[in-house]
Write a protein that holds these residues in place. Structure first.
Motif, PDB file in Angstrom:
ATOM      1  N   GLY A  23       0.802  -1.210   0.000  1.00  0.00           N
ATOM      2  CA  GLY A  23       0.000   0.000   0.000  1.00  0.00           C
ATOM      3  C   GLY A  23       0.839   1.265   0.000  1.00  0.00           C
ATOM      4  N   ARG A  26       2.262   1.863  -3.452  1.00  0.00           N
ATOM      5  CA  ARG A  26       1.233   2.335  -4.379  1.00  0.00           C
ATOM      6  C   ARG A  26       0.900   3.805  -4.137  1.00  0.00           C
ATOM      7  N   LEU A  27       1.043   4.244  -2.892  1.00  0.00           N
ATOM      8  CA  LEU A  27       0.772   5.642  -2.551  1.00  0.00           C
ATOM      9  C   LEU A  27       1.969   6.553  -2.830  1.00  0.00           C
TER      10      LEU A  27
END
Length: 305
Positions: A23, A26-27
């Motif tokens: 995550g 992806r950020l």
């Protein structure tokens, strides 16, 4: 079934940290350059510190090193025979075959030590370090030979040997065993320093594993599933059979079967890029195996606890 809460409680945080890494990447946080640097730092500094710490202070005489080594050699050669046996059925070219081979033979050290520490404790971590000291050199030699044979790799005997003698994980294992056997242990307060570094190894390593996962991993689903079945189900089953044949105890059997059931490692992608393997395929294999291990690892652990 009584062991299921223990297993899920041990594995839950491990996979949660991996998903956190996925995550965060992806950020775009904390930045793209962070993840390669983290993986290098963990591989070269933190993970060797963990292995050195465990092996230097362990009671090695309590572990059946000979039978464990026999199981490892039999397992790797046995799975090599299985993979070659199904090659025609898989219908893959040379480079793709090498990626399937690496996807089955290799194991993720970060996930492995995290699982073993959580489920089997300190004794399991020492056993895992011994297993790694034997498995890592053999796996690297086998993978390079297969890549040279089927993907036109350019590695030589000299380059393979150089890769082995400069591998920080192998060097840490050998150093730890040497300090242990020599009766030196960890002098001059080094145990506290190594322990502090070791505590950072697994969370950072798991974050890096998650950050390296690919979400576009649905290419050739039949081949991905076939490779994952060989890796996550057939290999641990074969490991269990060899452990039973050698009469190993529950700790040794548990650690060996756990390592056999691990998803493959990012080193497979690096080697595929260097020696002409199918790099996109191995990247997809790594992602699918890691995702499926969420399901298969608890099942495998329940069978050995």
């Amino acid at each position: 079934m009584r062991d299921l809460p223990l297993i899920l409680g041990a594995l839950g945080p491990i996979f949660a940290i991996m998903l956190l890494g996925l995550g965060l990447r992806r950020l775009g946080f904390p930045g793209e350059d962070f993840w390669p640097a983290t993986e290098r730092f963990t591989y070269w500094i933190l993970f060797p510190a963990l292995l050195l710490h465990h092996l230097a202070l362990a009671r090695l005489a309590d572990y059946p090193v000979g039978p464990v080594a026999t199981v490892i050699v039999a397992l790797l050669l046995g799975m090599t025979a299985v993979i070659y046996g199904v090659r025609t059925w898989l219908k893959v070219d040379g480079p793709a075959f090498t990626s399937v081979y690496q996807g089955v033979i290799r194991f993720n050290t970060y996930v492995g030590l995290s699982v073993v520490l959580a489920v089997f404790g300190t004794a399991g971590a020492t056993m895992a370090a011994l297993v790694m000291a034997i498995m890592i050199p053999l796996i690297n030699v086998l993978c390079v030979v297969v890549l040279n044979t089927h993907a036109g790799g350019k590695a030589t005997v000299g380059s393979v040997l150089r890769g082995l003698v400069t591998n920080p994980l192998i060097l840490a294992c050998l150093a730890g065993i040497g300090l242990n056997v020599g009766g030196v242990g960890l002098p001059w307060g080094s145990a506290a320093v190594l322990d502090a570094l070791a505590r950072a190894a697994l969370p950072l390593g798991l974050l890096a594993v998650g950050a390296g996962l690919r979400l576009d991993a649905l290419m050739r689903p039949g081949l991905l599933i076939s490779t994952s079945v060989l890796k996550l189900l057939v290999m641990p089953a074969l490991a269990g059979i060899f452990c039973w044949m050698m009469g190993l105890g529950s700790l040794e059997r548990g650690v060996l079967v756990t390592f056999a059931a691990l998803p493959s490692a990012s080193a497979a992608y690096i080697l595929a890029r260097q020696l002409g393997g199918d790099a996109p395929l191995i990247a997809a294999i790594l992602t699918v195996e890691t995702a499926l291990a969420l399901i298969t690892l608890p099942i495998i652990l329940m069978s050995v606890l």
